[in-house]
Design a protein around this motif. Structure first.
Motif, PDB file in Angstrom:
ATOM      1  N   ARG A  83     -16.410 -59.060  13.671  1.00 54.47           N
ATOM      2  CA  ARG A  83     -15.686 -58.981  14.946  1.00 54.47           C
ATOM      3  C   ARG A  83     -15.197 -57.559  15.225  1.00 54.47           C
ATOM      4  O   ARG A  83     -15.182 -57.118  16.374  1.00 54.47           O
ATOM      5  CB  ARG A  83     -14.509 -59.961  14.904  1.00 54.47           C
ATOM      6  CG  ARG A  83     -13.955 -60.321  16.265  1.00 54.47           C
ATOM      7  CD  ARG A  83     -13.040 -61.539  16.215  1.00 54.47           C
ATOM      8  NE  ARG A  83     -12.672 -61.899  17.576  1.00 54.47           N
ATOM      9  CZ  ARG A  83     -11.552 -61.513  18.160  1.00 54.47           C
ATOM     10  NH1 ARG A  83     -10.681 -60.763  17.506  1.00 54.47           N
ATOM     11  NH2 ARG A  83     -11.303 -61.878  19.419  1.00 54.47           N
ATOM     12  N   LYS A  84     -14.788 -56.840  14.180  1.00 54.63           N
ATOM     13  CA  LYS A  84     -14.339 -55.468  14.381  1.00 54.63           C
ATOM     14  C   LYS A  84     -15.481 -54.606  14.915  1.00 54.63           C
ATOM     15  O   LYS A  84     -15.288 -53.796  15.829  1.00 54.63           O
ATOM     16  CB  LYS A  84     -13.793 -54.877  13.080  1.00 54.63           C
ATOM     17  CG  LYS A  84     -13.243 -53.467  13.253  1.00 54.63           C
ATOM     18  CD  LYS A  84     -12.581 -52.965  11.981  1.00 54.63           C
ATOM     19  CE  LYS A  84     -11.958 -51.586  12.195  1.00 54.63           C
ATOM     20  NZ  LYS A  84     -11.254 -51.104  10.987  1.00 54.63           N
ATOM     21  N   SER A  85     -16.678 -54.795  14.383  1.00 49.90           N
ATOM     22  CA  SER A  85     -17.836 -54.048  14.865  1.00 49.90           C
ATOM     23  C   SER A  85     -18.090 -54.344  16.339  1.00 49.90           C
ATOM     24  O   SER A  85     -18.434 -53.437  17.111  1.00 49.90           O
ATOM     25  CB  SER A  85     -19.082 -54.418  14.057  1.00 49.90           C
ATOM     26  OG  SER A  85     -18.934 -54.099  12.699  1.00 49.90           O
ATOM     27  N   LEU A  86     -17.907 -55.594  16.728  1.00 53.08           N
ATOM     28  CA  LEU A  86     -18.085 -55.955  18.132  1.00 53.08           C
ATOM     29  C   LEU A  86     -17.040 -55.255  18.995  1.00 53.08           C
ATOM     30  O   LEU A  86     -17.355 -54.742  20.084  1.00 53.08           O
ATOM     31  CB  LEU A  86     -17.993 -57.474  18.298  1.00 53.08           C
ATOM     32  CG  LEU A  86     -18.282 -58.010  19.700  1.00 53.08           C
ATOM     33  CD1 LEU A  86     -19.706 -57.685  20.142  1.00 53.08           C
ATOM     34  CD2 LEU A  86     -18.033 -59.523  19.765  1.00 53.08           C
ATOM     35  N   GLY A  87     -15.804 -55.208  18.523  1.00 58.51           N
ATOM     36  CA  GLY A  87     -14.760 -54.533  19.278  1.00 58.51           C
ATOM     37  C   GLY A  87     -15.042 -53.054  19.471  1.00 58.51           C
ATOM     38  O   GLY A  87     -14.854 -52.501  20.566  1.00 58.51           O
ATOM     39  N   VAL A  88     -15.503 -52.382  18.420  1.00 56.43           N
ATOM     40  CA  VAL A  88     -15.836 -50.965  18.525  1.00 56.43           C
ATOM     41  C   VAL A  88     -16.963 -50.758  19.531  1.00 56.43           C
ATOM     42  O   VAL A  88     -16.934 -49.827  20.349  1.00 56.43           O
ATOM     43  CB  VAL A  88     -16.226 -50.405  17.136  1.00 56.43           C
ATOM     44  CG1 VAL A  88     -16.757 -48.976  17.261  1.00 56.43           C
ATOM     45  CG2 VAL A  88     -15.041 -50.442  16.186  1.00 56.43           C
ATOM     46  N   ASN A 158      -8.737 -47.364  16.298  1.00 58.93           N
ATOM     47  CA  ASN A 158      -9.312 -46.040  16.547  1.00 58.93           C
ATOM     48  C   ASN A 158     -10.587 -45.800  15.747  1.00 58.93           C
ATOM     49  O   ASN A 158     -10.993 -44.653  15.544  1.00 58.93           O
ATOM     50  CB  ASN A 158      -8.292 -44.947  16.213  1.00 58.93           C
ATOM     51  CG  ASN A 158      -7.115 -44.962  17.182  1.00 58.93           C
ATOM     52  OD1 ASN A 158      -7.313 -45.108  18.393  1.00 58.93           O
ATOM     53  ND2 ASN A 158      -5.911 -44.821  16.657  1.00 58.93           N
ATOM     54  N   GLU A 159     -11.202 -46.871  15.273  1.00 59.28           N
ATOM     55  CA  GLU A 159     -12.456 -46.748  14.520  1.00 59.28           C
ATOM     56  C   GLU A 159     -13.499 -46.051  15.385  1.00 59.28           C
ATOM     57  O   GLU A 159     -13.781 -46.484  16.497  1.00 59.28           O
ATOM     58  CB  GLU A 159     -12.958 -48.140  14.125  1.00 59.28           C
ATOM     59  CG  GLU A 159     -14.181 -48.137  13.230  1.00 59.28           C
ATOM     60  CD  GLU A 159     -13.817 -47.900  11.777  1.00 59.28           C
ATOM     61  OE1 GLU A 159     -14.730 -47.569  11.005  1.00 59.28           O
ATOM     62  OE2 GLU A 159     -12.624 -48.020  11.422  1.00 59.28           O
ATOM     63  N   PRO A 160     -14.075 -44.948  14.924  1.00 60.94           N
ATOM     64  CA  PRO A 160     -15.053 -44.235  15.760  1.00 60.94           C
ATOM     65  C   PRO A 160     -16.340 -45.033  15.912  1.00 60.94           C
ATOM     66  O   PRO A 160     -16.772 -45.719  14.984  1.00 60.94           O
ATOM     67  CB  PRO A 160     -15.288 -42.935  14.990  1.00 60.94           C
ATOM     68  CG  PRO A 160     -14.961 -43.272  13.568  1.00 60.94           C
ATOM     69  CD  PRO A 160     -13.859 -44.277  13.625  1.00 60.94           C
ATOM     70  N   TRP A 161     -16.937 -44.920  17.090  1.00 59.34           N
ATOM     71  CA  TRP A 161     -18.253 -45.540  17.316  1.00 59.34           C
ATOM     72  C   TRP A 161     -19.318 -44.617  16.746  1.00 59.34           C
ATOM     73  O   TRP A 161     -19.396 -43.441  17.098  1.00 59.34           O
ATOM     74  CB  TRP A 161     -18.484 -45.753  18.806  1.00 59.34           C
ATOM     75  CG  TRP A 161     -19.799 -46.432  19.106  1.00 59.34           C
ATOM     76  CD1 TRP A 161     -20.059 -47.767  19.062  1.00 59.34           C
ATOM     77  CD2 TRP A 161     -21.032 -45.809  19.521  1.00 59.34           C
ATOM     78  NE1 TRP A 161     -21.371 -48.017  19.409  1.00 59.34           N
ATOM     79  CE2 TRP A 161     -21.993 -46.832  19.697  1.00 59.34           C
ATOM     80  CE3 TRP A 161     -21.423 -44.489  19.750  1.00 59.34           C
ATOM     81  CZ2 TRP A 161     -23.308 -46.587  20.100  1.00 59.34           C
ATOM     82  CZ3 TRP A 161     -22.734 -44.227  20.141  1.00 59.34           C
ATOM     83  CH2 TRP A 161     -23.656 -45.266  20.310  1.00 59.34           C
TER      84      TRP A 161
END
Length: 284
Positions: A83-88, A158-161
């Motif tokens: 889910r975090k990857s989807l949010g980023v 704030n995880e960078p894409w």
């Protein structure tokens, strides 16, 4: 009842016909986040991991524009690992002004967009299987509710894409077909996919190994809809990947016994569904 297709069957390489190869390469790298693998002539291969291609783009000369009146691709679906990857990813798409559709399908959360030629794309993350619910027939319950976008973006923080993350796969493919009865007989009765759920008489979802769906099939372009002409942009074919030669031989044996036309090409089995959507079966 026919024996089910191998439970580890997955969707592999999707091949798309596009009108401008360089434009599409930029889009799929800069917007979707694929890695460039190689370009050869009028084709280019893209991957999530920089190695195994998930998408092949092929430029067609004098292309016919895509319309929604034809059978063929509804969307291909890129499955990110969490889910975090989807949010980023969603934050990145929003920052680039990409128009998005969305749907919380109970088993997954999904976002929808179109490439420069109008080819449909879904980017989604699954909920854990233990959270899926089933009806009295044992079919997976799926619906469409609004996605909790705010919580997705909070999770992304704030995880960078950095493009599509490690572990991204081609989760499923969804097709417009000309009719459901013949389509169900082909995919379930002949190839051995399991029927997961039906939406009335206009759509059905099928899978291997209890997944919510590897293939969606609908008649939303109209019952009797035909494929676009060969020179049109859109889906060229897609790959079904089975885990070993035994599973491959099982599919070939079913087609041969049913006298259903197919060809062998470079170690892959090429077959078309009753609408004419092209499939390549490969063993890995």
């Amino acid at each position: 009842m026919p024996k089910s297709i191998h439970p580890d069957t997955q969707i592999g390489l999707v091949r798309l016909k596009v009108s401008n190869l360089e434009r599409s390469i930029r889009y799929y790298q800069q917007i979707i986040g694929f890695n460039f693998v190689r370009e050869q002539g009028d084709t280019a291969e893209l991957s999530a991991d920089g190695d195994r291609p998930l998408l092949l783009l092929e430029e067609v000369p004098n292309p016919v524009p895509l319309t929604r009146r034809h059978a063929g691709l509804y969307h291909f679906a890129i499955l990110v690992p969490d889910r975090k990857s989807l949010g980023v990813t969603v934050r990145h798409l929003a920052e680039n002004g990409v128009p998005l559709g969305q749907g919380d399908h109970w088993v997954s959360e999904a976002f929808y967009l179109n490439d420069p030629d109008g080819n449909g794309i879904e980017i989604y993350a699954d909920r854990p299987r233990e959270q899926w619910e089933y009806d009295e027939l044992g079919q997976v319950k799926m619906g469409t509710d609004p996605v909790d976008v705010e919580s997705l973006l909070l999770l992304a923080d704030n995880e960078p894409w950095e493009g599509l993350p490690a572990g991204t796969t081609m989760g499923h493919i969804h097709l417009h077909v000309s009719g459901l009865p013949d389509t169900e007989r082909f995919y379930c009765g002949l190839l051995g996919f399991d029927l997961v759920t039906k939406f009335g008489d206009s759509a059905l979802f099928i899978s291997a190994g209890g997944y919510h769906h590897h293939i969606g099939l609908n008649t939303w372009a109209g019952v009797g809809a035909k494929l676009a002409p060969d020179g049109a942009v859109g889906l060229k074919d897609y790959e079904l990947v089975v885990p070993d030669r035994s599973a491959f031989d099982e599919i070939e044996g079913r087609l041969k016994a049913a006298d259903y036309p197919y060809q062998l090409d470079g170690g892959e089995l090429c077959v078309k569904d009753p609408t004419g959507n092209a499939i390549r079966v490969a063993a890995r």
